[in-house]
Motif scaffolding. Structure first.
Motif, PDB file in Angstrom:
ATOM      1  N   GLY A   1       5.115  -1.762   4.816  1.00 17.37           N
ATOM      2  CA  GLY A   1       4.108  -0.780   4.432  1.00 17.37           C
ATOM      3  C   GLY A   1       4.445   0.624   4.890  1.00 17.37           C
ATOM      4  O   GLY A   1       3.739   1.577   4.565  1.00 17.37           O
TER       5      GLY A   1
ATOM      6  N   ASN B   1       3.228   1.329  -0.779  1.00 19.20           N
ATOM      7  CA  ASN B   1       1.766   1.246  -0.710  1.00 19.20           C
ATOM      8  C   ASN B   1       1.274  -0.136  -1.104  1.00 19.20           C
ATOM      9  O   ASN B   1       0.322  -0.670  -0.530  1.00 19.20           O
ATOM     10  CB  ASN B   1       1.132   2.299  -1.615  1.00 19.20           C
ATOM     11  N   ASN B   2       1.944  -0.737  -2.096  1.00 18.32           N
ATOM     12  CA  ASN B   2       1.561  -2.088  -2.513  1.00 18.32           C
ATOM     13  C   ASN B   2       1.811  -3.087  -1.397  1.00 18.32           C
ATOM     14  O   ASN B   2       0.994  -4.005  -1.176  1.00 18.32           O
ATOM     15  CB  ASN B   2       2.346  -2.483  -3.758  1.00 18.32           C
TER      16      ASN B   2
ATOM     17  N   ALA C   1       1.639  -2.529   1.765  1.00 21.23           N
ATOM     18  CA  ALA C   1       0.585  -2.362   2.759  1.00 21.23           C
ATOM     19  C   ALA C   1      -0.726  -2.982   2.284  1.00 21.23           C
ATOM     20  O   ALA C   1      -1.400  -3.693   3.046  1.00 21.23           O
ATOM     21  CB  ALA C   1       0.387  -0.877   3.062  1.00 21.23           C
ATOM     22  N   THR C   2      -1.092  -2.762   1.022  1.00 23.80           N
ATOM     23  CA  THR C   2      -2.382  -3.223   0.497  1.00 23.80           C
ATOM     24  C   THR C   2      -2.412  -4.732   0.288  1.00 23.80           C
ATOM     25  O   THR C   2      -3.291  -5.432   0.790  1.00 23.80           O
ATOM     26  CB  THR C   2      -2.693  -2.504  -0.828  1.00 23.80           C
ATOM     27  N   VAL C   3      -1.434  -5.231  -0.458  1.00 24.71           N
ATOM     28  CA  VAL C   3      -1.394  -6.673  -0.733  1.00 24.71           C
ATOM     29  C   VAL C   3      -1.088  -7.446   0.544  1.00 24.71           C
ATOM     30  O   VAL C   3      -1.641  -8.523   0.781  1.00 24.71           O
ATOM     31  CB  VAL C   3      -0.352  -6.977  -1.834  1.00 24.71           C
TER      32      VAL C   3
ATOM     33  N   ALA D   1      -1.978  -6.630   3.610  1.00 26.22           N
ATOM     34  CA  ALA D   1      -3.182  -6.682   4.440  1.00 26.22           C
ATOM     35  C   ALA D   1      -4.146  -7.747   3.949  1.00 26.22           C
ATOM     36  O   ALA D   1      -4.749  -8.486   4.738  1.00 26.22           O
ATOM     37  CB  ALA D   1      -3.863  -5.316   4.461  1.00 26.22           C
ATOM     38  N   ALA D   2      -4.307  -7.850   2.633  1.00 22.97           N
ATOM     39  CA  ALA D   2      -5.195  -8.873   2.067  1.00 22.97           C
ATOM     40  C   ALA D   2      -4.652 -10.277   2.349  1.00 22.97           C
ATOM     41  O   ALA D   2      -5.416 -11.192   2.696  1.00 22.97           O
ATOM     42  CB  ALA D   2      -5.356  -8.648   0.570  1.00 22.97           C
TER      43      ALA D   2
ATOM     44  N   GLN E   1      -1.630  -8.671  -6.579  1.00 19.04           N
ATOM     45  CA  GLN E   1      -2.626  -9.407  -5.811  1.00 19.04           C
ATOM     46  C   GLN E   1      -2.857 -10.787  -6.415  1.00 19.04           C
ATOM     47  O   GLN E   1      -3.028 -11.779  -5.697  1.00 19.04           O
ATOM     48  CB  GLN E   1      -3.943  -8.630  -5.760  1.00 19.04           C
TER      49      GLN E   1
END
Length: 461
Positions: free
Chosen positions: A284, A355-356, A358-360, A362-363, A438
Motif C-alpha cells: 500500500g 491504492n488498490n 491498501a484498500t482491498v 485492509a478489507a 474486491q
C-alpha cells in the motif's frame, strides 16, 4: 460448508470465481508433469500440479482449460496482473525497436529514465544511483559487494528467518530453510545471523510488550553481539527485510527498524532494505520500510518491478556507489525490454495498483483477522496491503506449527480453483496482483474459509 458459502454467494462466484471443467490436474497436465519429472531439475519446489497455459489479470488457465483465481502472482512478481495490456504493449513496442545492447558497455535512454522514476519515489533522500541486474538475488549480491567496497569492512549482519536469494552471496545471508543451504558450504565468510522479532512466536502480549520485544531484538546487537564477538567498526552492513517473505510474512514492530537505523548511524554501518518481495506498492506504499519512517542507505528491488520480466535493481545513496568501472556489471542487466516493462508497471501501480493494495488489503485483513477467534487452527493473521500471511497451528494452547495442515489447505484450495502458496514453516501467504478486485478477493476468501472449515471438521471427527 463449502456448498453453503457458494449458495450464499452464488452470483458472485459465478461471475468472479474459478471455472473448473475437469478434475485437477487434468489429462494434459498429467502428461506434462510426467515429462517434467523426467527432464527438469528436481531442485524446484513445486507444491501442486498446476500446468499453466495463459493468464489475464488475476486469472490463470491451465492446459486442460481450467480457470483459476491466482493469489500467488508468480510469487508476488505479476504486480499488475497477468499480461496487463499496457505492459504487453510496452514489451511489444520495445521488442520491435531493440531487444538487447548491453548496458554494461553502451548507453540507452531507458536506463536513466527508469532510474529517474525510481529516484523520485525512493524511501531515502537523494541523489541516488542505480545498478540494474536480472533478479532479486543479483540485487542483493550487488548490495553486498557495494557495502564491502564502500566501507572497506568485511562483516555483514542478517537475520534468522530471512531469505535473500540462492546465489552464493545471497544464500550466505539467507536463513529461512536449512534445505536451501544443505551441502553447499562453505559460504561467503563474515556473515552473522541474529534474531528477528517474530511477534506471534516471541510474545503474545499487547502493543507495549510487542514494542519491547522488537526493541530487545534490535538492541541484542549492541548489548550482546558487539560486546562479545563482532566489533561494530568491522561491520559493513545490516541486511533486513522490512517484512520477512519466505520466513512467514512476519511483520516487525516499527521500533525494531527504527532502532536498527540508530545503531547503524552510531557505528557507521549501512542499512540495506531487501524490498524484493515487499516493495513496489505491495504493502500500500511504494516501499514496506516507509511504514516505519526509516530511511535505508541501500534498497534491493525485483519481483513486482517489471510485471514478470527479469529485472533486479540495487538503489543506493549516490555517495555510496563510489566504485570504479569494472567493479561490478551484468551482460543482461537492465535489458531494454525489461526496462520498458518496468516503466509501464510503475505507471499502473502509481495510477491504481498501490491504492488498490491498501484498500482491498485492509478489507481482506479485517475479514481474515476475525478467523483467529473463529477457527482453532488459525493462530495469527499479519501483513500490510496485499502481503498477508495466515499462520496455521494445531491448537491455540500449544501454538504448535502445523506445516502439513498448511500444505493440505493449499492443496485443497488448488482443487477448488484458488492458487495459493505457503511461506515459513506453516503460513499461507496471500499475494495477489495489485489490481485484484474486491469481488475477486471476496471469492478467494470464501474458498479459503471453506477449506479451513473442512480441515477443522476433519480434525474434530
Amino acid at each position: 460448508m463449502q456448498a453453503s458459502v457458494r449458495v450464499a454467494n452464488s452470483d458472485l462466484h459465478a461471475k468472479f470465481g474459478p471455472k473448473l471443467i475437469t478434475s485437477v490436474p487434468g489429462p494434459r497436465a498429467q502428461r506434462i508433469v510426467a515429462d517434467d519429472h523426467r527432464l527438469i531439475s528436481p531442485s524446484y519446489t513445486r507444491g501442486y500440479p498446476l500446468v499453466v497455459k495463459n493468464g489475464r489479470g488475476c486469472r490463470i488457465q491451465d492446459v486442460d482449460g481450467n480457470e483459476f483465481l491466482d493469489f500467488t502472482a508468480g510469487i508476488a512478481v505479476d504486480s499488475t496482473g497477468h499480461c496487463h495490456p499496457e505492459v504487453v504493449k510496452a514489451i511489444q513496442e520495445q521488442a520491435a525497436q531493440l531487444i538487447h545492447m548491453s548496458g554494461t558497455d553502451f548507453y540507452y535512454d531507458l536506463m536513466p529514465q527508469v532510474a529517474s522514476r525510481l529516484s523520485a519515489i525512493a524511501p531515502m533522500p537523494g541523489p541516488h544511483r542505480f545498478y540494474f541486474g536480472n533478479s532479486g538475488a543479483e540485487a542483493v549480491e550487488c548490495a553486498l559487494k557495494l557495502a564491502r567496497y564502500h566501507t572497506g569492512r568485511q562483516n555483514i549482519i542478517s537475520f534468522f528467518g530471512s531469505f535473500h536469494g540462492r546465489t552464493m552471496g545471497a544464500l550466505s545471508l539467507t536463513a529461512s530453510k536449512v534445505q536451501q543451504k544443505r551441502r553447499f558450504a562453505p559460504f561467503v565468510p563474515g556473515v552473522t545471523h541474529v534474531p528477528y522479532p517474530y511477534r506471534y512466536r516471541g510474545t503474545g502480549g499487547g502493543p507495549q510488550e510487542e514494542e519491547a520485544y522488537g526493541l530487545s531484538c534490535a538492541r541484542f546487537l549492541e548489548e550482546k553481539l558487539f560486546k562479545t564477538m563482532l566489533p561494530p567498526e568491522e561491520v559493513a552492513a545490516i541486511f533486513v527485510e522490512p517484512i520477512q517473505g519466505e520466513g512467514g510474512y512476519v511483520v516487525p514492530p516499527n521500533i525494531f527498524l527504527q532502532e536498527l537505523r540508530r545503531i547503524c548511524d552510531r557505528h557507521g554501518i549501512l542499512l540495506v532494505a531487501d524490498e524484493v518481495q515487499s516493495g513496489v506498492g505491495r504493502t500500500g506504499r511504494w516501499w514496506a520500510i516507509e511504514h516505519s519512517g526509516v530511511e535505508p542507505d541501500i534498497v534491493c528491488i525485483a519481483k513486482g518491478i517489471a510485471s514478470g520480466m527479469p529485472l533486479g535493481i540495487c538503489m543506493a545513496k549516490a555517495e555510496l556507489m563510489d566504485w570504479v568501472p569494472g567493479s561490478h556489471a551484468s551482460t543482461y542487466g537492465g535489458n531494454p525490454i525489461c526496462l520498458a516493462a518496468a516503466m509501464a508497471t510503475l505507471n499502473i501501480i502509481e495510477r491504481e495498483g498501490m491504492n488498490n493494495a491498501a484498500t482491498v488489503g485492509a478489507a481482506a485483513f479485517a475479514r481474515l483477522g476475525a478467523w483467529v477467534e473463529k477457527y482453532e487452527i488459525v493462530g495469527d493473521v499479519r501483513g500490510r496491503g496485499l502481503m498477508i500471511g495466515v499462520e496455521i497451528i494445531e491448537d491455540k494452547q500449544s501454538r504448535k506449527q502445523a506445516g502439513a495442515l498448511r500444505d493440505r489447505i493449499v492443496d485443497l484450495a488448488f482443487e477448488r480453483g484458488l492458487l495459493l502458496l505457503g511461506c515459513g514453516e506453516n503460513t499461507v501467504r496471500l499475494c495477489p496482483p495489485l489490481i485484484v478486485t474486491q469481488e475477486e478477493t471476496d471469492v478467494a476468501l470464501d474458498i479459503l474459509e471453506c477449506v479451513i472449515e473442512e480441515c477443522v471438521m476433519l480434525a474434530t471427527r
